[in-house]
Design a protein around this motif. Structure first.
Motif, PDB file in Angstrom:
ATOM      1  N   GLY A 208       0.795  -1.226   0.000  1.00  0.00           N
ATOM      2  CA  GLY A 208       0.000   0.000   0.000  1.00  0.00           C
ATOM      3  C   GLY A 208       0.823   1.269   0.000  1.00  0.00           C
ATOM      4  N   ARG A 209       2.143   1.144   0.155  1.00  0.00           N
ATOM      5  CA  ARG A 209       2.996   2.323   0.299  1.00  0.00           C
ATOM      6  C   ARG A 209       2.858   3.240  -0.921  1.00  0.00           C
ATOM      7  NH1 ARG A 209       7.254   4.145   3.471  1.00  0.00           N
ATOM      8  NH2 ARG A 209       8.962   5.195   2.381  1.00  0.00           N
ATOM      9  N   GLY A 210       2.643   4.508  -0.666  1.00  0.00           N
ATOM     10  CA  GLY A 210       2.515   5.499  -1.731  1.00  0.00           C
ATOM     11  C   GLY A 210       1.094   5.763  -2.165  1.00  0.00           C
ATOM     12  N   ALA A 211       0.149   4.892  -1.781  1.00  0.00           N
ATOM     13  CA  ALA A 211      -1.250   5.098  -2.164  1.00  0.00           C
ATOM     14  C   ALA A 211      -1.941   6.016  -1.158  1.00  0.00           C
ATOM     15  CB  ALA A 211      -1.985   3.762  -2.231  1.00  0.00           C
ATOM     16  N   ARG A 212      -2.874   6.821  -1.645  1.00  0.00           N
ATOM     17  CA  ARG A 212      -3.680   7.678  -0.772  1.00  0.00           C
ATOM     18  C   ARG A 212      -5.057   7.089  -0.509  1.00  0.00           C
ATOM     19  NH1 ARG A 212      -1.348  10.976   2.356  1.00  0.00           N
ATOM     20  NH2 ARG A 212      -3.174  12.359   2.377  1.00  0.00           N
ATOM     21  N   HIS A 213      -5.517   6.258  -1.443  1.00  0.00           N
ATOM     22  CA  HIS A 213      -6.832   5.628  -1.315  1.00  0.00           C
ATOM     23  C   HIS A 213      -6.652   4.141  -1.588  1.00  0.00           C
ATOM     24  CE1 HIS A 213      -8.894   9.553  -1.295  1.00  0.00           C
ATOM     25  NE2 HIS A 213      -7.931   9.909  -2.133  1.00  0.00           N
ATOM     26  N   ALA A 214      -6.890   3.324  -0.574  1.00  0.00           N
ATOM     27  CA  ALA A 214      -6.637   1.892  -0.715  1.00  0.00           C
ATOM     28  C   ALA A 214      -7.557   1.113   0.210  1.00  0.00           C
ATOM     29  CB  ALA A 214      -5.175   1.568  -0.400  1.00  0.00           C
ATOM     30  N   VAL A 215      -7.719  -0.160  -0.097  1.00  0.00           N
ATOM     31  CA  VAL A 215      -8.380  -1.087   0.816  1.00  0.00           C
ATOM     32  C   VAL A 215      -7.442  -2.270   0.995  1.00  0.00           C
ATOM     33  CG1 VAL A 215     -10.357  -2.560   1.289  1.00  0.00           C
ATOM     34  CG2 VAL A 215     -10.686  -0.406   0.062  1.00  0.00           C
ATOM     35  N   ILE A 216      -7.083  -2.561   2.236  1.00  0.00           N
ATOM     36  CA  ILE A 216      -6.234  -3.696   2.561  1.00  0.00           C
ATOM     37  C   ILE A 216      -7.141  -4.768   3.164  1.00  0.00           C
ATOM     38  CG2 ILE A 216      -4.083  -4.431   3.623  1.00  0.00           C
ATOM     39  CD1 ILE A 216      -3.791  -1.895   1.914  1.00  0.00           C
ATOM     40  N   ALA A 217      -7.259  -5.896   2.486  1.00  0.00           N
ATOM     41  CA  ALA A 217      -8.185  -6.950   2.914  1.00  0.00           C
ATOM     42  C   ALA A 217      -7.450  -8.037   3.667  1.00  0.00           C
ATOM     43  CB  ALA A 217      -8.894  -7.539   1.697  1.00  0.00           C
ATOM     44  N   LEU A 218      -8.039  -8.479   4.771  1.00  0.00           N
ATOM     45  CA  LEU A 218      -7.498  -9.593   5.539  1.00  0.00           C
ATOM     46  C   LEU A 218      -8.443 -10.774   5.386  1.00  0.00           C
ATOM     47  CD1 LEU A 218      -6.090  -9.562   9.155  1.00  0.00           C
ATOM     48  CD2 LEU A 218      -7.686 -11.318   8.423  1.00  0.00           C
ATOM     49  N   ILE A 219      -7.911 -11.871   4.863  1.00  0.00           N
ATOM     50  CA  ILE A 219      -8.697 -13.088   4.716  1.00  0.00           C
ATOM     51  C   ILE A 219      -7.975 -14.213   5.444  1.00  0.00           C
ATOM     52  CG2 ILE A 219      -9.772 -14.705   3.100  1.00  0.00           C
ATOM     53  CD1 ILE A 219      -9.581 -12.483   0.979  1.00  0.00           C
ATOM     54  N   GLY A 231      -5.170   8.879   2.715  1.00  0.00           N
ATOM     55  CA  GLY A 231      -4.032   8.576   3.572  1.00  0.00           C
ATOM     56  C   GLY A 231      -4.361   8.224   5.004  1.00  0.00           C
ATOM     57  N   ALA A 232      -5.630   8.278   5.391  1.00  0.00           N
ATOM     58  CA  ALA A 232      -6.019   7.991   6.771  1.00  0.00           C
ATOM     59  C   ALA A 232      -6.979   6.822   6.816  1.00  0.00           C
ATOM     60  CB  ALA A 232      -6.659   9.222   7.412  1.00  0.00           C
ATOM     61  N   SER A 233      -6.927   6.063   7.908  1.00  0.00           N
ATOM     62  CA  SER A 233      -7.816   4.931   8.077  1.00  0.00           C
ATOM     63  C   SER A 233      -9.232   5.410   8.370  1.00  0.00           C
ATOM     64  CB  SER A 233      -7.318   4.046   9.224  1.00  0.00           C
ATOM     65  OG  SER A 233      -8.182   2.947   9.430  1.00  0.00           O
ATOM     66  N   TYR A 234     -10.183   4.929   7.581  1.00  0.00           N
ATOM     67  CA  TYR A 234     -11.585   5.273   7.818  1.00  0.00           C
ATOM     68  C   TYR A 234     -12.150   4.314   8.860  1.00  0.00           C
ATOM     69  CZ  TYR A 234     -16.575   5.873   7.227  1.00  0.00           C
ATOM     70  OH  TYR A 234     -17.904   6.097   7.476  1.00  0.00           O
ATOM     71  N   ARG A 235     -12.676   4.865   9.961  1.00  0.00           N
ATOM     72  CA  ARG A 235     -13.105   4.040  11.085  1.00  0.00           C
ATOM     73  C   ARG A 235     -14.609   4.077  11.325  1.00  0.00           C
ATOM     74  NH1 ARG A 235      -9.281   2.087  14.437  1.00  0.00           N
ATOM     75  NH2 ARG A 235      -7.133   2.536  13.820  1.00  0.00           N
ATOM     76  N   GLY A 236     -15.302   5.061  10.790  1.00  0.00           N
ATOM     77  CA  GLY A 236     -16.724   5.170  11.058  1.00  0.00           C
ATOM     78  C   GLY A 236     -16.987   5.816  12.405  1.00  0.00           C
ATOM     79  N   ALA A 237     -18.240   5.788  12.834  1.00  0.00           N
ATOM     80  CA  ALA A 237     -18.642   6.496  14.059  1.00  0.00           C
ATOM     81  C   ALA A 237     -18.042   5.888  15.312  1.00  0.00           C
ATOM     82  CB  ALA A 237     -20.172   6.504  14.170  1.00  0.00           C
ATOM     83  N   THR A 238     -17.926   4.550  15.356  1.00  0.00           N
ATOM     84  CA  THR A 238     -17.427   3.890  16.572  1.00  0.00           C
ATOM     85  C   THR A 238     -16.327   2.885  16.258  1.00  0.00           C
ATOM     86  OG1 THR A 238     -19.198   2.238  16.429  1.00  0.00           O
ATOM     87  CG2 THR A 238     -19.619   4.174  17.801  1.00  0.00           C
ATOM     88  N   SER A 239     -15.587   3.120  15.200  1.00  0.00           N
ATOM     89  CA  SER A 239     -14.413   2.329  14.833  1.00  0.00           C
ATOM     90  C   SER A 239     -14.740   0.928  14.323  1.00  0.00           C
ATOM     91  CB  SER A 239     -13.432   2.225  16.011  1.00  0.00           C
ATOM     92  OG  SER A 239     -12.147   1.851  15.568  1.00  0.00           O
TER      93      SER A 239
END
Length: 406
Positions: A208-219, A231-239
């Motif tokens: 993900g290095r260098g990206a400003r908009h990304a989704v990192i999926a954990l499976i 560049g920031a993690s989107y967490r929503g209202a209560t993470s």
């Protein structure tokens, strides 16, 4: 309400944070380069880096020729300033890893958990044992440990009491930090969702290095995602944002461990993939655990139509789920990680990309790359270890270990 006034101390912390962060990710750099890339004056850079060198957080790293003048001194963050520990609290085991400040791994232990719904007390005991083991193995002073990051399955409620809500393993409002304190752990503790720690690791050091908009999926056994916007993690209202595995892809479909029907996790999580093979195709694989079971299924696909069909369907389900991410978030990059994601991706990535194209809007799909995690199965633990490092960088080194590493 009047805006908060910026104090001299605030400005000092900001400048230290700016320069330290730049050196951490892009060093070694000269003072001249630091001034040019951060916009801080040469005098400010000289004063602040002088402080950081005096604090022994930053050290000299050689010389570089300048244009017509004296060679310039290069600076870098000192790896030996402190240690950090990252813990991957997975659904099948507890992985504990100790690093120096720039994430060189110095020791690691990986212990299985005895049950799919582990008792919190048993998990706390494994974590405490793992902490002692890595500190002892690496022969470091516990006082040099800047902090311990823990990546957990489920939702983390931050507050005076940190609570873990992990519905799929039977945890409801588990006060993990309090339990670790009661067990005798006195190191600084940071807790976050495992998909989010994986995301931070890949954004800092990996695919993900260098990206400003990304989704990192954990499976893995379960499925989650870290959504990065500007560049920031989107967490929503209560993470709790990023519970990708519990988005519905089939109305009234397969039962998910969360209790709902048709969740993506029930189709592409390791447990769901193996269960579909057993139930839907009548096949069986020799397995001791989910990881060996998925390996056996992938191997069997070369000679078994039933196994090959399950993997083909899995690529389709994954592509459908990824298409939803593309249509919702318009990322420039999607990274597949987690132990099961790496195994499936290594075998099925072209098929996953084709299935994604079939379900996603063409224009945003054309602007998105789908890649594999670069940090391997340790990425959750690496990301967890970055949590205390992030606190150090954000606070401009006002957050420090109790005793500096030797």
């Amino acid at each position: 309400m009047e805006p908060k006034r910026t104090t001299v101390r605030d400005l000092r912390r900001h400048n230290r944070s700016t320069l330290l962060t730049k050196l951490y990710f892009d060093g070694p750099l000269s003072r001249h380069e630091l001034s040019g890339t951060t916009g801080l004056s040469a005098a400010t850079v000289s004063n602040v880096t002088g402080e950081l060198v005096e604090d022994r957080l930053v050290v000299e790293a050689g010389l570089v020729e300048s244009d017509g003048g004296r060679p310039r001194v290069l600076l870098r963050v000192d790896p030996g300033y402190a240690h950090v520990i990252g813990i991957d609290l997975g659904e099948t085991g507890v992985k504990v890893e100790l690093f120096d400040l720039v994430m060189n791994r110095l020791a690691a232990v990986d212990n299985p958990l005895p049950a799919s719904h582990p008792d919190p007390a048993a998990v706390v005991a494994e974590i405490a044992t793992g902490l002692d083991e890595v500190i002892s193995t690496a022969e470091v002073d516990p006082g040099s440990v800047l902090g311990v990051g823990i990546g957990v399955p489920g939702i983390v409620e931050q507050g005076p009491t940190v609570l873990v809500h992990a519905q799929t393993i039977g945890w409801d409002s588990v006060p993990l930090v309090d339990l670790l304190r009661a067990a005798g752990t006195d190191l600084p503790l940071f807790v976050d969702n495992g998909a989010k720690t994986l995301g931070q690791a890949e954004m800092w050091f990996g695919a993900g290095r260098g990206a400003r908009h990304a989704v990192i999926a954990l499976i893995g056994s379960g499925v989650g995602a870290a959504v990065i916007t500007d560049g920031a993690s989107y967490r929503g209202a209560t993470s709790s944002a990023g519970e990708w595995g519990h988005t519905t892809i089939s109305y009234g479909g397969r039962a998910c461990r969360c209790g709902a029907l048709g969740c993506l996790e029930a189709y592409v999580g390791a447990e769901g993939v193996l269960d579909r093979y057993r139930r839907g195709r009548g096949g069986r694989v020799a397995e001791q655990d989910e990881q060996s079971g998925l390996d056996a299924l992938i191997t069997a696909a070369g000679r078994s139509k039933a196994a090959a069909k399950v993997l083909e369907e899995t690529a389709g389900y994954l592509g459908s789920g990824i298409a939803n991410l593309i249509n919702l978030f318009n990322p420039e990059r999607i990274v597949l990680g987690g132990w099961a994601g790496l195994k499936l991706g290594a075998h099925l990535l072209p098929e996953i990309r084709r299935a994604t194209l079939a379900h996603a809007l063409r224009e945003p799909y054309s602007q998105t790359s789908i890649e594999l995690c670069q940090l391997g199965p340790d990425a959750v633990a690496v990301g967890a270890a970055t949590l205390p490092v992030a606190a150090l960088l954000e606070q401009g080194a006002d957050f420090r270990p109790r005793r500096r590493a030797a």
